[in-house]
Design a protein around this motif. Sequence first.
Motif, PDB file in Angstrom:
ATOM      1  N   CYS A   1      -1.079   1.643  -9.105  1.00  0.00           N
ATOM      2  CA  CYS A   1       0.043   0.926  -9.372  1.00  0.00           C
ATOM      3  C   CYS A   1       0.182  -0.086  -8.252  1.00  0.00           C
ATOM      4  N   ASN A   2      -0.281  -1.247  -8.300  1.00  0.00           N
ATOM      5  CA  ASN A   2      -0.428  -2.249  -7.327  1.00  0.00           C
ATOM      6  C   ASN A   2       1.129  -2.780  -7.262  1.00  0.00           C
ATOM      7  N   GLY A   3       1.848  -2.727  -8.105  1.00  0.00           N
ATOM      8  CA  GLY A   3       3.312  -3.467  -7.919  1.00  0.00           C
ATOM      9  C   GLY A   3       4.462  -2.247  -6.972  1.00  0.00           C
ATOM     10  N   LEU A   4       3.824  -1.138  -6.801  1.00  0.00           N
ATOM     11  CA  LEU A   4       4.603  -0.212  -5.920  1.00  0.00           C
ATOM     12  C   LEU A   4       5.119  -0.915  -4.611  1.00  0.00           C
ATOM     13  N   THR A   5       6.316  -1.149  -4.599  1.00  0.00           N
ATOM     14  CA  THR A   5       6.945  -1.512  -3.036  1.00  0.00           C
ATOM     15  C   THR A   5       7.811  -0.346  -2.385  1.00  0.00           C
ATOM     16  N   SER A   6       8.349   0.418  -3.605  1.00  0.00           N
ATOM     17  CA  SER A   6       9.297   1.465  -2.787  1.00  0.00           C
ATOM     18  C   SER A   6       8.862   2.647  -3.621  1.00  0.00           C
ATOM     19  N   ILE A   7       8.780   3.784  -2.509  1.00  0.00           N
ATOM     20  CA  ILE A   7       8.623   5.172  -3.148  1.00  0.00           C
ATOM     21  C   ILE A   7       9.648   6.047  -2.464  1.00  0.00           C
ATOM     22  N   ILE A   8      10.476   6.790  -3.371  1.00  0.00           N
ATOM     23  CA  ILE A   8      11.381   7.562  -2.681  1.00  0.00           C
ATOM     24  C   ILE A   8      11.105   8.885  -3.014  1.00  0.00           C
ATOM     25  N   SER A   9      10.934   9.816  -2.032  1.00  0.00           N
ATOM     26  CA  SER A   9      10.612  11.187  -2.260  1.00  0.00           C
ATOM     27  C   SER A   9      11.623  11.950  -1.959  1.00  0.00           C
ATOM     28  N   GLU A  10      12.127  12.921  -2.689  1.00  0.00           N
ATOM     29  CA  GLU A  10      13.284  13.512  -2.508  1.00  0.00           C
ATOM     30  C   GLU A  10      12.907  14.993  -2.232  1.00  0.00           C
ATOM     31  N   ILE A  11      11.709  15.277  -1.728  1.00  0.00           N
ATOM     32  CA  ILE A  11      10.957  16.365  -1.523  1.00  0.00           C
ATOM     33  C   ILE A  11      11.283  16.698  -0.086  1.00  0.00           C
ATOM     34  N   GLU A  12      12.153  17.825   0.259  1.00  0.00           N
ATOM     35  CA  GLU A  12      12.776  18.307   1.584  1.00  0.00           C
ATOM     36  C   GLU A  12      11.453  18.931   2.387  1.00  0.00           C
ATOM     37  N   ASN A  13      10.722  19.712   1.590  1.00  0.00           N
ATOM     38  CA  ASN A  13       9.401  20.114   2.354  1.00  0.00           C
ATOM     39  C   ASN A  13       8.015  19.547   1.748  1.00  0.00           C
ATOM     40  N   PRO A  14       7.597  18.545   2.268  1.00  0.00           N
ATOM     41  CA  PRO A  14       6.431  17.751   1.740  1.00  0.00           C
ATOM     42  C   PRO A  14       5.154  18.743   1.456  1.00  0.00           C
ATOM     43  N   LEU A  15       4.598  18.332   0.142  1.00  0.00           N
ATOM     44  CA  LEU A  15       3.446  19.089   0.027  1.00  0.00           C
ATOM     45  C   LEU A  15       2.202  18.299   0.565  1.00  0.00           C
ATOM     46  N   ALA A  16       1.167  18.937   0.866  1.00  0.00           N
ATOM     47  CA  ALA A  16      -0.005  18.287   1.074  1.00  0.00           C
ATOM     48  C   ALA A  16      -0.430  17.463  -0.265  1.00  0.00           C
ATOM     49  N   ILE A  17      -0.822  16.182  -0.121  1.00  0.00           N
ATOM     50  CA  ILE A  17      -1.354  15.328  -1.353  1.00  0.00           C
ATOM     51  C   ILE A  17      -2.763  14.947  -0.966  1.00  0.00           C
ATOM     52  N   SER A  18      -3.474  14.694  -2.051  1.00  0.00           N
ATOM     53  CA  SER A  18      -4.898  13.809  -1.595  1.00  0.00           C
ATOM     54  C   SER A  18      -4.752  12.592  -1.491  1.00  0.00           C
ATOM     55  N   ASN A  19      -4.647  11.799  -2.673  1.00  0.00           N
ATOM     56  CA  ASN A  19      -4.684  10.325  -2.744  1.00  0.00           C
ATOM     57  C   ASN A  19      -3.828   9.706  -3.904  1.00  0.00           C
ATOM     58  N   PRO A  20      -2.821  10.129  -3.984  1.00  0.00           N
ATOM     59  CA  PRO A  20      -2.160   9.715  -5.202  1.00  0.00           C
ATOM     60  C   PRO A  20      -1.794   8.278  -5.502  1.00  0.00           C
ATOM     61  N   PHE A  21      -1.885   7.505  -4.262  1.00  0.00           N
ATOM     62  CA  PHE A  21      -1.512   5.984  -4.270  1.00  0.00           C
ATOM     63  C   PHE A  21      -2.317   5.201  -4.168  1.00  0.00           C
ATOM     64  N   TYR A  22      -3.803   5.689  -4.291  1.00  0.00           N
ATOM     65  CA  TYR A  22      -5.010   4.925  -4.174  1.00  0.00           C
ATOM     66  C   TYR A  22      -4.943   3.607  -4.945  1.00  0.00           C
ATOM     67  N   ALA A  23      -5.478   2.507  -4.454  1.00  0.00           N
ATOM     68  CA  ALA A  23      -5.771   1.312  -5.033  1.00  0.00           C
ATOM     69  C   ALA A  23      -6.491   0.648  -3.915  1.00  0.00           C
ATOM     70  N   ASP A  24      -7.975   0.249  -4.508  1.00  0.00           N
ATOM     71  CA  ASP A  24      -8.910  -0.259  -3.553  1.00  0.00           C
ATOM     72  C   ASP A  24      -8.780  -1.826  -3.158  1.00  0.00           C
ATOM     73  N   ASP A  25      -7.719  -2.564  -4.104  1.00  0.00           N
ATOM     74  CA  ASP A  25      -7.654  -3.759  -3.745  1.00  0.00           C
ATOM     75  C   ASP A  25      -6.108  -4.240  -3.182  1.00  0.00           C
ATOM     76  N   LYS A  26      -5.379  -3.324  -2.934  1.00  0.00           N
ATOM     77  CA  LYS A  26      -4.165  -3.083  -2.184  1.00  0.00           C
ATOM     78  C   LYS A  26      -3.861  -1.935  -1.643  1.00  0.00           C
ATOM     79  N   ASP A  27      -3.512  -2.102  -0.368  1.00  0.00           N
ATOM     80  CA  ASP A  27      -3.195  -0.940   0.549  1.00  0.00           C
ATOM     81  C   ASP A  27      -1.597  -0.510   0.277  1.00  0.00           C
ATOM     82  N   ILE A  28      -1.485   0.274  -0.795  1.00  0.00           N
ATOM     83  CA  ILE A  28       0.003   0.733  -0.856  1.00  0.00           C
ATOM     84  C   ILE A  28       0.586   1.320   0.241  1.00  0.00           C
TER      85      ILE A  28
END
Length: 191
Positions: free
Chosen positions: A86-113
């Motif tokens: 999702c190379n256009g992502l500039t804003s991620i708003i997380s409303e999660i109060e106790n963050p859970l461990a995540i692997s790599n959901p925002f991966y993009a090899d041509d852009k470092d989100i």
Amino acid sequence: TIPNNVTTIGSAAFMFCSSLTSVTIGNSATNIEDCAFQECFNLASVKMGNNVTKIGDRAFHKCHKLTSITIPNSVTSIENCAFAYCNGLTSIISEIENPLAISNPFYADDKDIYATATLTVPAGTKAKYQSTDGWKNFKNIVEASGGSSEEVRKFESGGITYNVNDNGTTVTVTAGNTKYKGSISIPSSVS
């Protein structure tokens, strides 16, 4: 618009719907399964209901026009590559109060989100996010303050800066970092 009586958006339900531009998911939906919106290249707006608990593997994979996503506090599982490419992502708003461990959901090899997007988190949780796997990869983490922070109310898309007033009824548009030539198109609504 997914109505409130739908509880699950199944695997590959809207996969390859390249003309889909906007999705509103009702409050009864708890699961967005694997590949649900994969390669919906023109999907620019997603509003998730407040009861979503699972965002499946590659659920929004290659939704290139998606610039902002809000993840509700109800989410307990964000699977690998959920928002990959999702190379256009500039804003991620997380409303999660106790963050859970995540692997790599925002991966993009041509852009470092993780380097270019802003992650906005609930007030008082920045330290938790900075020490939680996956979230700690973000270089720019800011805290919201009760949903009225400047970071949440002000966002940029396509070189245009949108300022939303406190009650969400008025949006002011100003020039971003881009100098325009020719004509621009300001949408009739923003989410």
